[in-house]
Design a protein around this motif. Structure first.
Motif, short mmCIF file in Angstrom:
data_model
loop_
_atom_site.label_atom_id
_atom_site.label_comp_id
_atom_site.label_asym_id
_atom_site.label_seq_id
_atom_site.Cartn_x
_atom_site.Cartn_y
_atom_site.Cartn_z
N THR A 48 0.86 -1.18 0.00
CA THR A 48 0.00 0.00 0.00
C THR A 48 0.89 1.23 0.00
O THR A 48 2.12 1.12 -0.07
CB THR A 48 -0.92 0.01 1.22
OG1 THR A 48 -0.14 0.16 2.39
CG2 THR A 48 -1.74 -1.27 1.30
N HIS B 85 -3.57 -7.34 1.78
CA HIS B 85 -4.63 -6.36 1.53
C HIS B 85 -4.52 -5.82 0.11
O HIS B 85 -5.53 -5.67 -0.58
CB HIS B 85 -4.55 -5.21 2.54
CG HIS B 85 -5.05 -5.58 3.90
ND1 HIS B 85 -6.38 -5.76 4.18
CD2 HIS B 85 -4.39 -5.79 5.06
CE1 HIS B 85 -6.52 -6.07 5.45
NE2 HIS B 85 -5.32 -6.11 6.00
N ALA C 196 -1.88 -3.87 7.38
CA ALA C 196 -3.03 -2.96 7.27
C ALA C 196 -3.29 -2.71 5.79
O ALA C 196 -2.46 -3.00 4.93
CB ALA C 196 -2.76 -1.64 7.99
N MET C 197 -4.45 -2.13 5.51
CA MET C 197 -4.76 -1.83 4.13
C MET C 197 -4.45 -0.37 3.82
O MET C 197 -3.80 0.30 4.60
CB MET C 197 -6.17 -2.25 3.78
CG MET C 197 -7.32 -1.48 4.35
SD MET C 197 -8.71 -1.83 3.29
CE MET C 197 -8.56 -0.60 2.05
N ASN D 120 -4.66 3.50 3.61
CA ASN D 120 -5.27 4.52 4.46
C ASN D 120 -6.37 5.24 3.69
O ASN D 120 -7.42 5.55 4.23
CB ASN D 120 -4.21 5.52 4.94
CG ASN D 120 -4.73 6.38 6.06
OD1 ASN D 120 -5.17 5.87 7.08
ND2 ASN D 120 -4.71 7.68 5.86
N GLU E 272 -9.08 4.63 1.34
CA GLU E 272 -9.83 3.48 0.85
C GLU E 272 -10.17 3.56 -0.63
O GLU E 272 -10.42 2.54 -1.26
CB GLU E 272 -11.10 3.30 1.68
CG GLU E 272 -10.83 2.94 3.11
CD GLU E 272 -12.08 2.88 3.97
OE1 GLU E 272 -13.19 3.17 3.47
OE2 GLU E 272 -11.94 2.54 5.15
N GLN F 295 -8.12 -10.37 9.58
CA GLN F 295 -7.09 -9.47 10.09
C GLN F 295 -6.74 -9.95 11.49
O GLN F 295 -7.61 -10.02 12.37
CB GLN F 295 -7.62 -8.03 10.14
CG GLN F 295 -6.67 -7.02 10.74
CD GLN F 295 -5.49 -6.74 9.82
OE1 GLN F 295 -5.62 -6.71 8.61
NE2 GLN F 295 -4.34 -6.51 10.42
N TYR G 260 -1.20 4.73 7.92
CA TYR G 260 -1.91 3.48 7.65
C TYR G 260 -3.02 3.36 8.68
O TYR G 260 -2.92 3.88 9.79
CB TYR G 260 -0.97 2.27 7.69
CG TYR G 260 -0.29 2.06 9.03
CD1 TYR G 260 -0.90 1.33 10.05
CD2 TYR G 260 0.97 2.60 9.29
CE1 TYR G 260 -0.30 1.16 11.26
CE2 TYR G 260 1.58 2.44 10.51
CZ TYR G 260 0.95 1.71 11.50
OH TYR G 260 1.55 1.54 12.71
N SER H 35 -9.29 -1.53 8.96
CA SER H 35 -9.02 -2.47 7.86
C SER H 35 -10.10 -3.53 7.78
O SER H 35 -10.62 -3.82 6.70
CB SER H 35 -7.64 -3.11 8.05
OG SER H 35 -6.61 -2.15 7.94
N TYR I 123 -13.46 -2.05 6.57
CA TYR I 123 -13.50 -1.82 5.12
C TYR I 123 -13.96 -3.07 4.40
O TYR I 123 -14.84 -3.03 3.53
CB TYR I 123 -12.15 -1.37 4.57
CG TYR I 123 -12.18 -1.37 3.06
CD1 TYR I 123 -12.71 -0.30 2.37
CD2 TYR I 123 -11.78 -2.49 2.33
CE1 TYR I 123 -12.81 -0.32 0.98
CE2 TYR I 123 -11.87 -2.52 0.94
CZ TYR I 123 -12.39 -1.44 0.28
OH TYR I 123 -12.51 -1.45 -1.08
#
Length: 173
Positions: free
Chosen positions: A1, A49, A68-69, A71, A73, A86, A107, A113, A116
């Protein structure tokens, strides 16, 4: 990411590499495309992610441990539902439970995460407690709480869970 993990600005195509690797494995072996799972820890958790965002149609599930995915989205536009787990320690000093920064790039936290993916998969963003269990043998009690984002439109296609590992750091035992 964006937060992890092109440390030297090389802009590698990790998604392309992993998809090419998957193509090569599928060409050589009889693979059930509904049973392709990806698991990663830390940098690899961020990558899980990313793969779910960009290659959701190729994956049945991803498990991100201490990752984490995005920040932002809007950087994640999956085409299909995907099962996402997760797993994150509440005392992780490297990738913080509540979110943080790598360098100057933010993040999101573990909850954000997981929420989402719950939203993307048509699930409730209000998690229910699925009980506690002992994931980390070093901790002498059932330290991990399973948070389930239920009510998914098609639970066989996509879901979201968060395993909150209380008092666990970056490397669960």
């Amino acid at each position: 990411t964006d937060a992890c993990c092109d440390m030297w600005d090389n802009e590698p195509d990790h998604v392309g590499y992993l998809l090419a690797l998957l193509d090569a494995i599928e060409a050589e072996y009889n693979i059930d495309p509904r049973r392709i799972h990806l698991i990663g820890h830390s940098n690899g958790g961020f990558m899980c992610h990313r793969m779910a965002c960009e290659a959701s149609g190729r994956l049945a599930s991803v498990v991100s441990i201490a990752g984490a995915m995005w920040n932002d989205e809007s950087n994640c536009q999956p085409t299909d539902p995907v099962h996402v787990l997760q797993i994150h320690g509440t005392l992780d000093p490297v990738i913080l439970w509540w979110g943080g920064y790598i360098g100057f790039t933010p993040y999101p936290g573990a909850n954000t995460s997981a929420e989402y993916w719950a939203s993307h998969n048509g699930c409730s963003t209000d998690a229910t407690n699925g009980g506690n269990f002992d994931m980390d043998w070093f901790i002498l009690f059932d330290e991990t709480t399973r948070w389930i984002y239920g009510g998914c439109e098609d639970p066989s296609a996509g879901s979201s869970e968060l395993w909150q590992a209380t008092v666990v750091g970056h490397f669960p035992s």
